[in-house]
Design a protein around this motif. Structure first.
Motif, short mmCIF file in Angstrom:
data_model
loop_
_atom_site.label_atom_id
_atom_site.label_comp_id
_atom_site.label_asym_id
_atom_site.label_seq_id
_atom_site.Cartn_x
_atom_site.Cartn_y
_atom_site.Cartn_z
N ASN A 2 -1.61 -10.45 -0.44
CA ASN A 2 -1.54 -9.32 -0.97
C ASN A 2 -0.37 -9.15 -1.54
O ASN A 2 0.55 -8.66 -0.77
CB ASN A 2 -2.07 -8.08 -0.42
CG ASN A 2 -2.40 -6.90 -1.30
OD1 ASN A 2 -1.79 -6.91 -2.38
ND2 ASN A 2 -2.69 -5.74 -0.54
N PHE A 3 0.17 -9.42 -2.94
CA PHE A 3 1.25 -9.17 -3.59
C PHE A 3 1.88 -7.92 -3.56
O PHE A 3 3.00 -7.55 -3.54
CB PHE A 3 1.67 -9.82 -4.78
CG PHE A 3 1.55 -11.69 -4.61
CD1 PHE A 3 2.43 -12.34 -4.08
CD2 PHE A 3 0.27 -12.14 -5.03
CE1 PHE A 3 2.34 -13.67 -3.91
CE2 PHE A 3 0.30 -13.56 -4.67
CZ PHE A 3 1.20 -14.40 -4.22
N GLN A 4 0.88 -6.97 -3.53
CA GLN A 4 1.53 -5.48 -3.78
C GLN A 4 2.27 -5.24 -2.80
O GLN A 4 3.06 -4.24 -2.82
CB GLN A 4 0.06 -4.64 -4.08
CG GLN A 4 0.67 -3.33 -4.67
CD GLN A 4 -0.79 -2.38 -4.75
OE1 GLN A 4 -1.85 -2.94 -4.56
NE2 GLN A 4 -0.52 -1.34 -5.22
N LYS A 5 1.73 -5.63 -1.30
CA LYS A 5 2.65 -5.11 -0.10
C LYS A 5 3.95 -5.63 -0.31
O LYS A 5 4.93 -5.23 0.39
CB LYS A 5 2.07 -5.67 1.05
CG LYS A 5 0.72 -5.21 1.37
CD LYS A 5 0.02 -5.30 2.63
CE LYS A 5 -1.17 -4.59 2.76
NZ LYS A 5 -1.70 -4.93 3.97
N LEU A 7 5.62 -6.71 -3.32
CA LEU A 7 6.19 -6.47 -4.72
C LEU A 7 6.68 -4.86 -5.04
O LEU A 7 8.01 -4.69 -5.65
CB LEU A 7 5.48 -6.69 -5.99
CG LEU A 7 5.13 -8.15 -6.16
CD1 LEU A 7 4.16 -8.44 -7.31
CD2 LEU A 7 6.45 -8.97 -6.38
N VAL A 8 5.86 -4.04 -4.17
CA VAL A 8 6.36 -2.52 -4.46
C VAL A 8 7.77 -2.39 -3.61
O VAL A 8 8.51 -1.65 -4.24
CB VAL A 8 5.19 -1.56 -3.93
CG1 VAL A 8 5.82 -0.12 -3.94
CG2 VAL A 8 3.90 -1.70 -4.84
N HIS A 42 1.64 10.41 -2.66
CA HIS A 42 0.58 9.58 -2.29
C HIS A 42 0.16 10.21 -0.74
O HIS A 42 -1.05 10.07 -0.71
CB HIS A 42 0.93 8.11 -2.09
CG HIS A 42 1.03 7.47 -3.43
ND1 HIS A 42 -0.06 6.88 -4.17
CD2 HIS A 42 1.86 7.31 -4.33
CE1 HIS A 42 0.12 6.76 -5.22
NE2 HIS A 42 1.53 6.70 -5.42
N THR A 76 -10.49 1.23 -4.48
CA THR A 76 -10.11 1.43 -3.05
C THR A 76 -11.04 2.31 -1.90
O THR A 76 -11.71 3.29 -2.79
CB THR A 76 -8.72 1.91 -3.08
OG1 THR A 76 -8.53 3.38 -3.34
CG2 THR A 76 -7.63 1.10 -3.70
N LYS A 119 -10.26 -3.10 -0.72
CA LYS A 119 -10.60 -3.23 -2.20
C LYS A 119 -12.31 -3.40 -2.05
O LYS A 119 -12.65 -4.15 -1.25
CB LYS A 119 -9.91 -3.93 -2.90
CG LYS A 119 -8.48 -3.73 -2.86
CD LYS A 119 -8.23 -3.35 -4.11
CE LYS A 119 -6.67 -3.17 -4.27
NZ LYS A 119 -6.20 -2.26 -5.18
#
Length: 137
Positions: A2-5, A7-8, A42, A76, A119
């Motif tokens: 999971n690149f979102q963890k 990249l963010v 969030h 999600t 997801k």
């Protein structure tokens, strides 16, 4: 993976560095304030969703058919809980992937959802067979 963890947080650090290079410490303060606000928004949304879900029975939804129509792969778990306003009934063993949840309604219809990494990957609607014969003309 999971690149979102990854990249963010990297994007957050990059924005802070860019703000420092452009506006010195005033830029860092402004960007840090914006990032904290984003995290708080969030967190507040998550708490509101869970507060609404706490007041309903686990695994209950008003209409399983309508829930099935609204579901799309990639949603999600938080979004699905917000739509149903109830936590799903966990069918898979705890803390294992994939996670399988079920939401049912009063008519004994239910939707079974499979989540991988939080997801939605698959959902299936079950409707009980109608025993009554169609009315005669």
């Amino acid at each position: 993976m999971n690149f979102q963890k990854i990249l963010v947080p990297l994007a957050g650090v990059a924005i802070v560095v860019l703000a420092y290079r452009t506006y010195d410490w005033a830029g860092v303060a402004a960007v840090a304030t914006g990032l904290v606000m984003w995290v708080l928004l969030h967190f507040t949304r998550m708490m509101q969703v869970l507060k609404r879900a706490a007041n309903r029975p686990i695994g209950y939804v008003d209409s399983a058919v309508m829930l099935n129509a609204k579901l799309k792969p990639g949603m999600t778990l938080m979004h699905v809980v917000a739509m149903t306003r109830a936590l799903g009934q966990l069918l898979s063993p705890k803390d294992t992937q994939p996670e399988i949840f079920r939401w049912g309604d009063a008519g004994e219809s239910h939707v079974t959802c499979t989540f991988v990494g939080g997801k939605l990957t698959h959902h299936e609607l079950f409707r009980p067979a109608q025993d009554a014969a169609p009315p005669a003309p």
